[in-house]
Design a protein around this motif. Structure first.
Motif, short mmCIF file in Angstrom:
data_model
loop_
_atom_site.label_atom_id
_atom_site.label_comp_id
_atom_site.label_asym_id
_atom_site.label_seq_id
_atom_site.Cartn_x
_atom_site.Cartn_y
_atom_site.Cartn_z
N LEU A 147 0.83 -1.21 0.00
CA LEU A 147 0.00 0.00 0.00
C LEU A 147 0.86 1.25 0.00
CD1 LEU A 147 -2.86 -0.97 2.50
CD2 LEU A 147 -3.02 -0.70 0.02
N ASP A 148 1.96 1.20 0.74
CA ASP A 148 2.84 2.35 0.82
C ASP A 148 3.46 2.67 -0.54
OD1 ASP A 148 3.29 4.08 2.93
OD2 ASP A 148 5.38 3.47 3.14
N THR A 203 8.08 7.66 2.76
CA THR A 203 9.43 7.09 2.78
C THR A 203 9.88 6.78 4.20
OG1 THR A 203 9.96 8.43 0.83
CG2 THR A 203 11.80 7.42 2.00
N ILE A 204 9.59 7.68 5.13
CA ILE A 204 9.96 7.45 6.53
C ILE A 204 9.23 6.24 7.09
CG2 ILE A 204 9.78 8.42 8.86
CD1 ILE A 204 10.31 11.17 7.60
N PHE A 268 18.14 6.06 -2.47
CA PHE A 268 17.11 6.94 -1.93
C PHE A 268 17.72 8.21 -1.34
CE2 PHE A 268 13.93 3.64 -2.32
CZ PHE A 268 12.75 4.36 -2.40
N SER A 269 18.87 8.08 -0.68
CA SER A 269 19.52 9.26 -0.12
C SER A 269 19.93 10.23 -1.22
CB SER A 269 20.75 8.84 0.70
OG SER A 269 20.39 8.02 1.78
N SER A 270 20.37 9.67 -2.35
CA SER A 270 20.75 10.51 -3.48
C SER A 270 19.58 11.35 -3.96
CB SER A 270 21.28 9.63 -4.62
OG SER A 270 21.53 10.39 -5.78
N ALA A 271 18.38 10.72 -4.00
CA ALA A 271 17.19 11.46 -4.46
C ALA A 271 16.68 12.42 -3.39
CB ALA A 271 16.10 10.47 -4.85
#
Length: 349
Positions: A147-148, A203-204, A268-271
């Motif tokens: 779902l997320d 995301t968190i 993900f950190s890059s984005a």
């Protein structure tokens, strides 16, 4: 920087190798786990089955990651049966299966802890209750994760500005139109995404799910290590077996940590932070994970390793045995025929 063609070629090679290795691991778990005892082989079988499902979906869709600025995109190079919607649901299944692998690793650590410490909470529980708990937790994580990711994608399709950013990044990199591909992703830029706070919250939430799983694994692993360091086992054989399985489990955990979760964390950190990170190397590491997992299981667990060594030795000895039997049976049969002729031929008397 590794080219997209090279990454895709490695991707296509990785699939069949990982498929064969996981099928071999499943066969060994199903047929060579008698000496292991308990329910642990069932967990190993579920883990390798999940890994196999991940590889099959991977081979069908050829998923890939793209980061451009604060834009993240997961898309499928292949459209299954020409149906983009079906391919999208397979991408969701791919993400869900990826999360399930870590959950199954957590169950393995919890099971090993319950075996080592029978007085623990899980050690005192009956099998049906533990099975229901594991299945319920697995379904919960699967549902929340799917779902997320689906909500993650809704922000892409609902916001024209976000979709324009994703399409522009995709067109610049691949020279194709994003509308023809099944994809999910988002944009973390406040100037391009009016609902960027929701994007960060989604995301968190995914990070929290992973964090809870990792904390349980680390806690169970620490307690297992502490108990195995003490003389609390009934016999040396049992203790040696538990240490062997624990070491295999640790390697099973380190492989996805360094091949999947840390590389994806970098992506993900890059984005999210708009960091200029080359993600091509991270993408290749993700492809290696399904190959190393079954190799670690087969090599580190003795009963599976011995089975492979036995097959290799048998293969090497069979031609020698065939030649030896042929060389021995030839003269013997000739001698017998010669003796029989001497007994029946009157000219030799």
């Amino acid at each position: 920087m590794i080219s997209e063609e090279t990454t895709r070629s490695l991707h296509m090679i990785e699939g069949p190798i990982g498929l064969l290795l996981n099928l071999l691991a499943l066969y060994l778990i199903a047929t060579k786990s008698k000496n292991m005892g308990g329910k642990y082989p069932h967990l190993l079988f579920a883990f390798c089955s999940c890994n196999l499902a991940l590889i099959v979906i991977d081979m069908l869709t050829l998923p890939a990651n793209l980061v451009s600025g604060q834009t993240y995109l997961l898309f499928a190079h292949r459209t299954v049966l020409g149906d983009r919607q079906l391919t999208y649901w397979l991408l969701l299944a791919y993400c869900c299966t990826f999360a399930q692998i870590l959950v199954l690793l957590m169950f393995q650590f919890m099971y090993r802890y319950s075996i080592v410490d029978r007085n623990s909470f899980f050690g005192k529980q009956k099998v049906p209750r533990v099975v229901c708990l594991c299945v319920g937790l697995s379904v919960l994580v699967c549902t929340l994760w799917t779902l997320d990711v689906h909500i993650f994608n809704n922000a892409v399709t609902a916001e024209p500005s976000v979709y324009m950013a994703l399409s522009s990044a995709f067109s610049q990199t691949f020279g194709k139109d994003l509308v023809n591909f099944a994809a999910t992703g988002n944009n973390f830029s406040p100037s391009q995404n009016p609902h960027y706070l929701r994007t960060y919250l989604v995301t968190i939430f995914l990070v929290v799910i992973l964090g809870c799983t990792w904390n349980i694994i680390i806690l169970a692993g620490y307690k297992i290590y502490r108990l195995l360091s003490q003389n609390v086992m009934a016999s040396k054989t049992t203790k040696r077996l538990q240490k062997e399985l624990f070491h295999a489990l640790v390697i099973q955990l380190l492989i996805p940590l360094f091949c999947s979760y840390i590389p994806l964390g970098c992506i993900f950190s890059s984005a999210m932070l708009d960091l200029p990170i080359d993600i091509s190397f991270a993408c290749i590491l993700v492809l290696i994970d399904p190959i190393l997992e079954p190799i670690a299981i087969i090599y580190l667990i003795k009963c599976y390793r011995r089975a492979i060594i036995g097959w290799i030795r048998k293969t090497k000895e069979e031609p020698v045995a065939t030649i030896s039997n042929t060389s021995q049976s030839g003269p013997i049969s000739t001698t017998k025929r010669h003796t029989k002729n001497n007994e029946t031929n009157p000219l030799t008397n």
